[in-house]
Design a protein around this motif. Structure first.
Motif, PDB file in Angstrom:
ATOM      1  N   ASN A   1     -14.475 -49.319  28.754  1.00 17.76           N
ATOM      2  CA  ASN A   1     -13.125 -49.876  28.650  1.00 17.76           C
ATOM      3  C   ASN A   1     -12.914 -50.619  27.337  1.00 17.76           C
ATOM      4  N   LEU A   2     -13.887 -51.414  26.936  1.00 23.73           N
ATOM      5  CA  LEU A   2     -13.771 -52.173  25.688  1.00 23.73           C
ATOM      6  C   LEU A   2     -13.717 -51.258  24.467  1.00 23.73           C
ATOM      7  N   SER A   3     -14.418 -50.135  24.534  1.00 25.46           N
ATOM      8  CA  SER A   3     -14.466 -49.234  23.373  1.00 25.46           C
ATOM      9  C   SER A   3     -13.105 -48.611  23.050  1.00 25.46           C
ATOM     10  N   ALA A   4     -12.174 -48.671  23.972  1.00 27.21           N
ATOM     11  CA  ALA A   4     -10.825 -48.167  23.705  1.00 27.21           C
ATOM     12  C   ALA A   4     -10.021 -49.133  22.827  1.00 27.21           C
TER      13      ALA A   4
ATOM     14  N   THR B   1      -2.943 -59.318  18.030  1.00 20.99           N
ATOM     15  CA  THR B   1      -3.683 -58.833  16.871  1.00 20.99           C
ATOM     16  C   THR B   1      -3.715 -57.311  16.749  1.00 20.99           C
ATOM     17  N   GLU B   2      -3.179 -56.615  17.694  1.00 21.92           N
ATOM     18  CA  GLU B   2      -3.228 -55.146  17.638  1.00 21.92           C
ATOM     19  C   GLU B   2      -2.250 -54.616  16.609  1.00 21.92           C
TER      20      GLU B   2
ATOM     21  N   MET C   1      -9.047 -52.590  13.795  1.00 22.96           N
ATOM     22  CA  MET C   1      -9.634 -52.744  15.126  1.00 22.96           C
ATOM     23  C   MET C   1     -10.684 -53.850  15.071  1.00 22.96           C
ATOM     24  N   ARG C   2     -10.606 -54.775  15.995  1.00 22.06           N
ATOM     25  CA  ARG C   2     -11.580 -55.869  16.056  1.00 22.06           C
ATOM     26  C   ARG C   2     -12.948 -55.350  16.466  1.00 22.06           C
ATOM     27  N   THR C   3     -13.979 -56.079  16.070  1.00 21.56           N
ATOM     28  CA  THR C   3     -15.356 -55.655  16.313  1.00 21.56           C
ATOM     29  C   THR C   3     -16.084 -56.633  17.229  1.00 21.56           C
ATOM     30  N   ILE C   4     -17.007 -56.080  18.024  1.00 19.54           N
ATOM     31  CA  ILE C   4     -17.817 -56.894  18.933  1.00 19.54           C
ATOM     32  C   ILE C   4     -19.288 -56.533  18.747  1.00 19.54           C
ATOM     33  N   ALA C   5     -20.119 -57.543  18.549  1.00 22.73           N
ATOM     34  CA  ALA C   5     -21.578 -57.383  18.565  1.00 22.73           C
ATOM     35  C   ALA C   5     -22.048 -57.761  19.960  1.00 22.73           C
ATOM     36  N   ILE C   6     -22.752 -56.842  20.615  1.00 23.26           N
ATOM     37  CA  ILE C   6     -23.197 -57.061  21.987  1.00 23.26           C
ATOM     38  C   ILE C   6     -24.718 -57.002  22.025  1.00 23.26           C
ATOM     39  N   ASP C   7     -25.315 -58.066  22.517  1.00 26.47           N
ATOM     40  CA  ASP C   7     -26.766 -58.123  22.679  1.00 26.47           C
ATOM     41  C   ASP C   7     -27.181 -57.128  23.760  1.00 26.47           C
ATOM     42  N   MET C   8     -28.427 -56.718  23.698  1.00 27.34           N
ATOM     43  CA  MET C   8     -28.907 -55.746  24.666  1.00 27.34           C
ATOM     44  C   MET C   8     -29.659 -56.424  25.831  1.00 27.34           C
TER      45      MET C   8
END
Length: 180
Positions: A73-76, A179-180, A1-8
């Motif tokens: 939605n993205l967390s799925a 990529t899935e 599973m690809r990863t995303i870093a999200i600023d706050m």
């Protein structure tokens, strides 16, 4: 599973609205985000450091429209990490965690990264509103539009203006199915 870093701040938490509201309460002057375009946050908000060091500033920041739904939605499809350069403002650490727990109960404490510099972050994707964080990142980078970066070319980063746009790119983009 690809990863995303999200600023706050400036990506999930609408600190600009918080600064504008606090500025109005202190000076009686109502600032318009349009007039702040191209100004650094320090130039736009003379009391910036007073505000960010005030108890409740981070805990009471409003949510950027669409952020909660988008992260759900993205967390799925992705493993999400909220990455905030919080150690510069020690009061912010517990407030930011409380804010995340309130607005994003599906984000666990294991997915919250409070740091000084983001140069160590090695996810596949980063979404941030500051070049200083994106420029040292080696993955796919998205510049979230805020007044301080609105007049600057995104350079090697892809510019996004809203969470709906982020969802459209990351959930409906053709590379996701490859990529899935």
């Amino acid at each position: 599973m690809r990863t995303i870093a999200i600023d706050m701040d400036g990506v999930l938490a609408d600190v600009y609205r918080q600064f504008i509201d606090m500025h109005f309460r202190e000076t009686g002057e109502r600032l318009n985000p349009e007039q702040l375009k191209g100004l650094t946050e320090k130039e736009a908000f003379p009391y910036l450091y007073t505000h960010v060091n005030s108890e409740g500033f981070f805990k009471n920041a409003p949510l950027i429209p669409g952020a909660k739904k988008a992260l759900e939605n993205l967390s799925a499809k992705y493993r999400l990490f909220i990455v905030s350069a919080a150690t510069e403002f020690p009061l912010s650490l517990t407030e930011k965690q409380a804010w995340l727990n309130l607005h994003f109960p599906f984000i666990s404490w294991k997915q919250m990264v409070f740091c000084g510099s983001k140069e160590i972050i090695q996810t596949d994707i980063m979404i941030d509103d500051h070049f200083k964080n994106l420029d040292t990142f080696s993955g796919e980078s998205y510049l979230f539009t805020q007044p301080h970066n609105a007049l600057t070319s995104p350079g090697k980063h892809k510019r996004v203006h809203s969470w709906a746009e982020v969802e459209n790119i990351l959930l409906h983009h053709s590379y996701l199915t490859k990529t899935e």
